[in-house]
Motif scaffolding. Sequence first.
Motif, PDB file in Angstrom:
ATOM      1  N   GLU A 159       0.837  -1.194   0.000  1.00  0.00           N
ATOM      2  CA  GLU A 159       0.000   0.000   0.000  1.00  0.00           C
ATOM      3  C   GLU A 159       0.878   1.252   0.000  1.00  0.00           C
ATOM      4  O   GLU A 159       1.790   1.377   0.818  1.00  0.00           O
ATOM      5  N   VAL A 160       0.577   2.161  -0.905  1.00  0.00           N
ATOM      6  CA  VAL A 160       1.384   3.368  -1.015  1.00  0.00           C
ATOM      7  C   VAL A 160       1.046   4.317   0.119  1.00  0.00           C
ATOM      8  O   VAL A 160      -0.119   4.620   0.362  1.00  0.00           O
ATOM      9  N   THR A 161       2.080   4.752   0.868  1.00  0.00           N
ATOM     10  CA  THR A 161       1.860   5.705   1.945  1.00  0.00           C
ATOM     11  C   THR A 161       1.862   7.119   1.379  1.00  0.00           C
ATOM     12  O   THR A 161       0.996   7.923   1.688  1.00  0.00           O
ATOM     13  N   VAL A 162       2.877   7.414   0.573  1.00  0.00           N
ATOM     14  CA  VAL A 162       2.921   8.742  -0.031  1.00  0.00           C
ATOM     15  C   VAL A 162       3.763   8.679  -1.296  1.00  0.00           C
ATOM     16  O   VAL A 162       4.714   7.906  -1.400  1.00  0.00           O
ATOM     17  N   GLN A 163       3.352   9.475  -2.266  1.00  0.00           N
ATOM     18  CA  GLN A 163       4.101   9.552  -3.528  1.00  0.00           C
ATOM     19  C   GLN A 163       4.337  11.028  -3.800  1.00  0.00           C
ATOM     20  O   GLN A 163       3.388  11.813  -3.730  1.00  0.00           O
ATOM     21  N   GLN A 164       5.576  11.384  -4.067  1.00  0.00           N
ATOM     22  CA  GLN A 164       5.882  12.799  -4.147  1.00  0.00           C
ATOM     23  C   GLN A 164       7.171  13.033  -4.919  1.00  0.00           C
ATOM     24  O   GLN A 164       7.987  12.118  -5.039  1.00  0.00           O
ATOM     25  N   GLY A 165       7.351  14.236  -5.382  1.00  0.00           N
ATOM     26  CA  GLY A 165       8.588  14.595  -6.064  1.00  0.00           C
ATOM     27  C   GLY A 165       9.705  14.776  -5.064  1.00  0.00           C
ATOM     28  O   GLY A 165       9.464  15.043  -3.892  1.00  0.00           O
ATOM     29  N   GLY A 166      10.938  14.627  -5.538  1.00  0.00           N
ATOM     30  CA  GLY A 166      12.078  14.790  -4.643  1.00  0.00           C
ATOM     31  C   GLY A 166      13.346  14.936  -5.462  1.00  0.00           C
ATOM     32  O   GLY A 166      13.289  15.130  -6.672  1.00  0.00           O
ATOM     33  N   PRO A 167      14.484  14.826  -4.798  1.00  0.00           N
ATOM     34  CA  PRO A 167      15.748  14.966  -5.520  1.00  0.00           C
ATOM     35  C   PRO A 167      16.010  13.749  -6.403  1.00  0.00           C
ATOM     36  O   PRO A 167      15.426  12.690  -6.196  1.00  0.00           O
ATOM     37  N   GLU A 168      16.860  13.924  -7.378  1.00  0.00           N
ATOM     38  CA  GLU A 168      17.283  12.766  -8.155  1.00  0.00           C
ATOM     39  C   GLU A 168      18.339  12.033  -7.339  1.00  0.00           C
ATOM     40  O   GLU A 168      19.272  12.644  -6.822  1.00  0.00           O
ATOM     41  N   LEU A 169      18.169  10.727  -7.189  1.00  0.00           N
ATOM     42  CA  LEU A 169      19.073   9.969  -6.321  1.00  0.00           C
ATOM     43  C   LEU A 169      20.372   9.680  -7.050  1.00  0.00           C
ATOM     44  O   LEU A 169      20.404   8.879  -7.977  1.00  0.00           O
ATOM     45  N   GLN A 170      21.429  10.362  -6.621  1.00  0.00           N
ATOM     46  CA  GLN A 170      22.741  10.039  -7.198  1.00  0.00           C
ATOM     47  C   GLN A 170      23.416   9.053  -6.256  1.00  0.00           C
ATOM     48  O   GLN A 170      22.906   7.988  -6.040  1.00  0.00           O
ATOM     49  N   ALA A 171      24.545   9.447  -5.681  1.00  0.00           N
ATOM     50  CA  ALA A 171      25.231   8.529  -4.773  1.00  0.00           C
ATOM     51  C   ALA A 171      24.509   8.449  -3.428  1.00  0.00           C
ATOM     52  O   ALA A 171      24.420   7.398  -2.823  1.00  0.00           O
TER      53      ALA A 171
END
Lengths: 247, 518
Positions: free
Chosen positions: B74-86
């Motif tokens: 079950e999805v708790t939250v879906q949201q924009g964020g930073p691009e995951l680099q290292a």
Amino acid sequence: MSVIAVYNIKGGVGKTATSVNLAYFSAQHHGKTLLLDMDPQGSASFYFRIRPPKKFGAKKLLKGGRHIEENIKGTDYPGLDMLPADFSYRNIDLALDECRKSHKRLSKVLAPLQEEYDRIILDCPPNLTLLSENIFYAADCILAPVIPTTLSLLSLEQLFAFLDEIGQDPDKVVLFFSMVEKRKKMHAEMMRSLRERNRVLQTVIPYSADIERMGVYRQPVAAALPASAAAAAYESLWHEIRDLLAI
Amino acid sequence: MTVHPGADTWLLPDSLSVEGLLAALAAEFGLESAPEYGATVVYADSFDWRLYQQGCLLHSHGTCWTLYHGDSGEVTVQQGGPELQASCRARDFPPGGLRELLEPVLGIRCLLPLATVHLSGRQVRLLNKDDKTVARIVVESQQPAGSERPHRLVRLFGVRGYGRDQENVRRILAEAGVAEVASPLIGFTEGCRAMGRSPLDYSPKFALELDGGETAREAMARIYLTLLDTINRNIPGVLADYDPEFLHDLRVAVRRTRSGLSLVKQVLPGPVSDRFSRVFSRLGAFTGPTRDLDVYLLAQESCLGRLPPSLRPGLQEFFAGMARRRQIEQKKLVRALRAKKTRAALNAWQQTLKRRDRQPAPLAGMPVRDLAGRIVLKRFKRVVRDGHALDAATPDAEVHRLRIQCKKLRYAMEFFGSLYPRHELQTLVRHLKQLQDILGNFNDLSVQQEMLRLTLKTLPAGSRRTLDQAAALGGLLQSLFQEQQELRAHFTEAFAQFGDEETTALFHELFGKRQESA
């Protein structure tokens, strides 16, 4: 946890449509919700395509516990369950009369459900009976849809008189206008005068063919027609109630 | 994680296509299929699995992040964020629901990319004759990056009150050959494995099950090797400087090793003990400056809060300088950690522990159970002795010494904890921890004041900027001193709780009894 009873002495004011759509939005906004269809006609159950359970009725409802838990059904929408109505509910007052502390019975039956559900919404039948007394005792909020007409005003006076009689807090009652027709001058006038009361919500649910057609598509209006004005109105109603009750 | 009661997951056999499965279901149910989805996602968690411990999985697809419940999906939250680099931290996320959920769980730990998995599939609602949903089926293909074949899964989600329909679905699935139960997280775990990780494979807590019959030499070797593993596993994170916890965990493991070497004598041969005491002392020394600066920098917010707004700019300037110093120290640290000398010493330590001693030390063959009680009790007596002398007027240096005594006692209890009844041990640890917390806070305040005094002394005279800084540092000193004084008032009561008869009796009962029986 909160128990919201959607109630009016008058029939045909949009109670079931309100219960069904509020329950839908309540579940959408991350609150596990139980809709209790208390009306022997079972319209709310019909809207969710849920058939009345076999071997279930007024007496089992009042027994509570596993008799209720076994008959709760999941709707098509995550987080929203319902207890469908049974035709035997029409005799529920007789069954209630046999119970001890008969005006608190429903409250007692709901208590264990409050652990599982964040919100319980009751779709109530239109009358003033021992069941109504039970509902008023159990509910944190009595949400009354009001069609802005003189007859509605009359039924409201009856409601408050009854609450006074049974010693319930009149502030439990929250009003909102339902099935409002913009072009009717009387609706506008009645609304203006009624707004002087306490606890009248801003949101107005318009008279809408989309809501009437819920019986055809058998879904909450917001699920079937998410872009409709009716869906937007119910969502706004939900937000207002949520803020008012701080739930 | 426990398996969600509403969800069953199976592998889809190779012989069965999704269409074949749906056709079999269509014989008894109406089917309403949602559009197909497909995305390559990167799962992320902190090095110590803080999200996983909460039952959560987090994945990113570009800049779109989804936090969901691991069992139910079950999805708790879906949201924009930073691009995951290292790596990235909770504070890199824009304000909103996701950040609010992540911040308290992650704290200062960063998110690191774990498995990369391609997910694709669709959800199908199964309808009865009223067109009512009575169950949901999800067919999903999970393909970890680098693996040849996807894992094809079927998941059944029941709807409450429609148990009979679910039984029918189960029967249809079984008849179609769907029988092998699978984990819904198989793509995630397999993808982690491809990167050399597996869920909960790291925890900063020291947990090692000793066997009371082991010899002291065997037990200590296992303890040291566990600590060495912690050191080695944190080195990459320290070098990359992902977050301050890598260095912290590494230093704790070093300190534990050093404590072990000084507490447990005559189990390793004397020359070995001496040699590696020096090795770990050096490791402790060259990792110190960066850690000290980390501690100050982590206190930045709370320090600013101690000052009136007018003095804050001076302090910000001070912290900016500190951040620059940290960069320099970090570079030195990286160089020292990468040095051949360090690597060689750690390797030699490992080999020494695994090898038989040519000349075993006097207590090497003693059962660890006998040794353990003696050591813990000795440390306890020392803490009680020094603790009784503690009062509001005790000089800082002596408080510090008591703090170190407490730490040694704590480490000894952790090393040998598995030999003792869990519940009683936890009670003692809890009492000790309360004392340690007060002493630790006191010491932090003391060290911070010392550092501020030192900075003030070396501040160049003259400019407006240094005046501002000096004023800010003065204000901070005052506030720290006041708090430290307040803590002093609690010394006697904090120790009274630890050194009371009940705790003392419990210590003796737990760590003394076995010695007698031996």
